[in-house]
Structure formats: structure tokens, C-alpha cells
Design an enzyme around this catalytic site. Sequence first.
Site, short mmCIF file in Angstrom:
data_model
loop_
_atom_site.label_atom_id
_atom_site.label_comp_id
_atom_site.label_asym_id
_atom_site.label_seq_id
_atom_site.Cartn_x
_atom_site.Cartn_y
_atom_site.Cartn_z
N PHE A 225 -70.51 100.81 18.25
CA PHE A 225 -69.43 100.69 17.26
C PHE A 225 -69.57 101.71 16.13
CE2 PHE A 225 -69.17 95.96 18.32
CZ PHE A 225 -67.85 95.99 18.74
N SER A 256 -66.43 101.74 26.19
CA SER A 256 -66.46 101.55 24.73
C SER A 256 -66.99 100.16 24.45
CB SER A 256 -65.06 101.68 24.14
OG SER A 256 -64.34 100.47 24.34
N ASP A 257 -67.29 99.88 23.20
CA ASP A 257 -67.54 98.50 22.80
C ASP A 257 -66.19 97.85 22.49
OD1 ASP A 257 -68.79 96.13 22.18
OD2 ASP A 257 -70.35 97.03 20.95
N TYR A 258 -66.26 96.59 22.14
CA TYR A 258 -65.10 95.71 21.97
C TYR A 258 -64.11 96.25 20.92
CZ TYR A 258 -63.36 90.83 22.28
OH TYR A 258 -62.65 89.68 22.51
N ALA A 260 -63.39 99.07 20.19
CA ALA A 260 -63.90 100.23 19.44
C ALA A 260 -62.98 101.44 19.56
CB ALA A 260 -65.31 100.59 19.90
#
Length: 709
Positions: A225, A256-258, A260
Amino acid sequence: MSRIESLLRAMTLEEKLGQLNLVTAGHAATGPIVPGETTHDIRAGLVGGVFNLWGRDVVARTQRLAVEETRLGVPLIFGLDILHGYRTIFPVPLAETGAFDPLLWERTARASALEAACEGIHLSFAPMLDVSRDPRWGRIAEGPGEDPFVGSKFAQAKIRGFQGERLSDRGALAATAKHFCAGGAATAGRDYAAVDVSERMLHEVYLPPFRAAVEAGCAAIMSAFNNVNGVPMTSHDKLLNGYLRRKLDFDGVIMSDYTAVSELVEHGVAADLVEAAALALTAGVDMDMVSGAYLRCLPEALARGLVAEADIDAAVARVLRLKERLGLFDDPYRFATPAEGVQEAHRQLALDAARRAITLLSDRGILPLAADVRRIAVIGPLADARADMLGPWSAAGAAENCVTILEGLKAALPACDLIHCTGVSIEGDDERGIELACALARSADVVVLCLGESAGMSGEAACRATPGLPGKQRQLAESIMATGASAVALLSCGRPLTAPWLFEQAQAVLATWFLGDMAGHAIADVLTGRFNPCARLAVTWPRDVGQVPIFYASRSTGRPPDANNFYSSKYLDCPVEPQFPFGHGLSFACVTLTNLRINRLEFTLGDEVEVRVDARNESEVATEETIFLFIHDVTARVGRPLMELKAWAKVALAPGKSKTVAFTLTAESFSFPGEDMEVMFEPGAFDILVGLSADRKNLLTASLRMIST
Ligand code: BGC
């Protein structure tokens, strides 16, 4: 033509973007849920992967939508966060790392993979490889602690454990090394905050575990993130494309992260979602987790000329290749079948892991508990706190499977009278229960004080500016100790807790972390002496939050701490030394090391350096010791850390016995990133330091020289 090429040819742009779309569903939300008609989207070919959904029926039903009802029948990939167990919950990674046992790390990942693969999961969002030197950061619990060498060994073991021999094996999961990178250095220990680290720290500290993961064949990587030196990791072309793809040749999936990708707007590097999607894709992020920005905005980005269709094709090909490697095209409903007795075997493994993760921090001779102890007061808010034993990530685990500390002690000591009260709650100001707790303490032979944090106080977004004991726990503990009762304190936590007063006053203190399902039995085994504790700290334990970041591998200064020199590197109001150094951890035995020797005084590239030391168990109990080997590069063009861990060994010693422990180092161990960050060998003097922790004054030292070829 390969299956992937022909699929790519057949796909519409929308179907391609669907493959890059990773959506959440179902059980556990780990962030804001982005609304969406998931079922409709899957049928329309707009979803490539789903996470937070598990169980044979629901996974099969959802997979059928993709395989039978979409135009091209591309199967979905199912992911989940499996940080320290799937159904069987093991100790949190920071605690498990303390076992310093790569085989154990591998076995718990293998067991988790098998359990998850039985219920339709294909990919684990783990291992978490963020080196961290800041206990304010709640996510320190999820990773391997402060040291890059340990983090690298942990990465390799976890990836072997999750992925097994072949990803297509039924019991294997694709591993995701995360969070790439340096989130553990978040400013002031605040999750998601900016990271400012030097190029050198990146290469020496934060990147090595990821390099080890790639070398171990890790299938996927999740970008972090945070930003690094101003550039969000979700759009960090230099580190994603440059370092991972080009330098390390990583050809797996980067996700990607959540949300992001959409957060790139919030980061202030993209003006809108279209730019955000384009930045992430061109930086090397293949899958967009939850934002839906690729699906909605990449067509516009194509039209604006911000991305090329070739970028999209390359990302889609990587996602399809992962599905192919997992065998999903041949068997989209691949479920592992549990062998008989596997659940019980995993519970035994959880017990073993939990025992090996308990760190005996201090002991004034009260442990193990004497055989004639008859009445024990088990006091504190963590004594019977079932759900808190699980820790921050519990996947499909359940509180009802956890053994509490009180239950574990009752089972281990059936002839003892166990009395219990909580005294105070974990947080909050109510002190009314302290009086009763003191009365119980007075009536008992010994008090087991169960203190610490709730599970939710560690993990994502669970940062603490003052990582000590929360609420009124200090008042409880001090009141009890003031009664004159003998107290053993247990710390349930996901981070080192600053509590110097406790170490001064308690008869013994153990870090019992979040140990998972078998917490209570493991703790009882240690307190009763049935198991001799062997864990070591994978992270330096500070006295005070003002010492943070604190770690053993600090670099030299021109004015090292010196009590007799005012103008030296120290504090006026706190010692420089930590409460406990990296590697600290007592046992019920006493081991001494002597006779450190090296097979050569000089070495050059291609040589092996053999280091030997004699370890002797001076006590009457069998023990398992961990012996650490550090090096110090005495003079180099770039000032090197005062100590760098290069090896460790575990040795089992029967009472009164000695063994010679041998380490073999190659020249690689003596290299470091040069001024251009490339591997450099600089001839000169090195010290070898060997001991039972990173406490410098207790290390044996020998010297040798690297000479040029
Ligand atoms: C976390 C990741 C996790 C993801 C999916 C995020 O909030 O940072 O570690 O894998 O959620 O659950």
C-alpha cells in the site's frame, strides 16, 4: 499455438480485463467492500479471481459460473489470506519465526496449504515478508521480524511449504510474497504511511526476503500500500518492472493490494482512476485487487494512449499462465482430499509449533513450577480469552478450537486447585476487580498473570503509539506483586511490549504471543517443565518506545555510546541497550560456548570458511540451543553494520554433554551491496562473532581476512 496464445487471440478487451480483476466476496472483509454484482460479473467473464470465499460447495458453484457459463470458460482462481493457518491455527509468524526452525516453518505452511486446498483455495496471500524494526506497527506480528537473513530463510521455507514440488499437485497453493516492499518502515510505525528509506536500506534490509522468495519460485507477489521515497509501490516502475521483472527475472503474477490501484489518486500521483489504472499496469501490476479500475478504466486509458494493448496482453498472459501452472484448465474443480487423521496430525503440529514459539524472557528461578505447588491463581484478562488465542489472521479457524491458558493448565495439573479471575479487562479503566484478584493471589502458592493485547490489537491497521500493556493491566499486575505473591507473567501479544517495570518485579516473564489453537496446552507444557522452552526473539525487545526503531544490526557511529563521554550516541533518560536483544530467549538449562575457531586466517572468493564452537550443557535438563553466527566487516568503503547474521544452528544437548557445532560460510556471506548496489567483495578484516543472542558483550570473537585473488 499454446493454450494461452489462443485464448488471448479469442478474448475481447473486456474479457482480457476481466482476467485482471480480483474481487472479494463472502466471509471476511479485510477492507472496504466495493459493491458489485459478483455473480453477474463472473458470468459476463469480468472476473479473473475471487478471494475470501471458501468451502467445497460454494467454491464449486462459483467456479461453475466461470467454467460453464462464460464464453471462453476460463476458470477462476480462488485466493485467501493464510498467514498462520487455515482451519488449524498456528502461532503468528513473528512468534513462529522465533523457533528458528525452517523445517517447522515449512511444515506449518504445508499443513495450511493442504487444509485450504481441500476447500477450494488455490492461492495464499502469504508469506508476509516485511522486515520490521518497529513494534508500533501492528503488522510486525505477520512477518519474520527484524532481520533480512532470517526473513530470506523464512521466505524460502514458507514457499516450499505452500507450493510443494509442483503447483499442480492437489495439496499445493500458489504463494504470494507480500507486501513488496518496505511497509515495515512506515513512518512512525503507522500503517499505510509513507516510507522513506535509503537505497542502501532497501537493498540490504527490505528486498532480500523478496529476492529469496523469487529464487524459491514464488508464484505471485503483492505490491504494498505504502509509497517508497515518494512513489507508491502500486505504481513503482523501478522496483516492480526494474527490480522484480528485469533484475530478478520474476515472471509470475504481481497483484495490487486491496483497492490500492484506485488509492493512487489519494496518493496524489494520478489525477483520476484512468491514470491510476494506467500507472499501475505500466509499472508491472497484473491484477487489480478490488478497485475494479482496470476493468472500468483501461479502455479509456488505451484510448488516451496511456497504455498499449501489449501491456494488457502481457499481464493477462501471466494470469493465465498461473492458472495453467495450477492445473486449473485441466481440473477447474481441483480439491485436495484430506487423508484420514490429518486434522489430528495438524493439531499435534500446532502444539509443537506453539511450544517452540514460547519465549522465556526472564526467570528468577521460579520455573518450571515446583511439583509441590497446590494452588495456582490464574489471573488476568487473557487467562480464558479463547478468541484472542487466534491472533490477527484466522482464515477458516474458529475460536472454539482454541485451548485457553486456564484450560491448558487445568488439563496439565489435575491435582492442583486452580482459581481464576480476570481482575481487569484488556482495555478500559475499570479497576474494581483488582481487590478480588489480590485476595486470590494471597491465597495461592503461585500466580500466573495472563496479560497482553487482544488479537485485534495486532495486524493490519492495528498500530499503537505506546506499545505497552493497555488498560489497567499494569495496576493489576503491580497490585498483585505488591501482595508478595510469586508471579509468573505471560504476555499474549503480536509485538514486543514495553514494560520494564514488569521485568523488574515478576519472578518470570514469558512472551506467549498469539499461539493459535493449542495455546493453552503449549503454555502449560512449558510452565510445568514438560517442554523446555527454546524460542528466541526474532525482533529486539525495546525498553521504551522512544528507542524505536531498534535493531541489532545498527551501523557504526563515530561516537559510539559511552557512559563516560557526554558527547556520545546515547539518551539522557533511557539506556541505549534494549530490554532484550535479538536472539534472546532462556531455557531451563544453561549452555556455555567455548573454543571458537576458524579453519583459515585468510580466504578469497571460492574458499569455504569453516567456523567451529563447542557447546556444553552445564545443567541437568536436556535442551535445544540456537547458536547464532554474526560477522562484522571491520573496514569497508561503506560503513557496515556492527553485526550481520549469516548463519544459525540448532543443537540438542543432553544433560552435561558437549557438542561441536560447525558452520560453513562462503565468500558470499562477506559481500555487500557496493555503491552501485551491485554485489561487492571488498578485501580486508572481518570479525566472526558467535553466541546465544545478539548481546555483543557475550559473543565469542575471532578474526580473519579476505584477500584479493
Ligand atoms: C492487506 C493484505 C491482504 C488483503 C486481502 C489487505 O488489506 O493489506 O495483506 O492480503 O487485504 O485480504
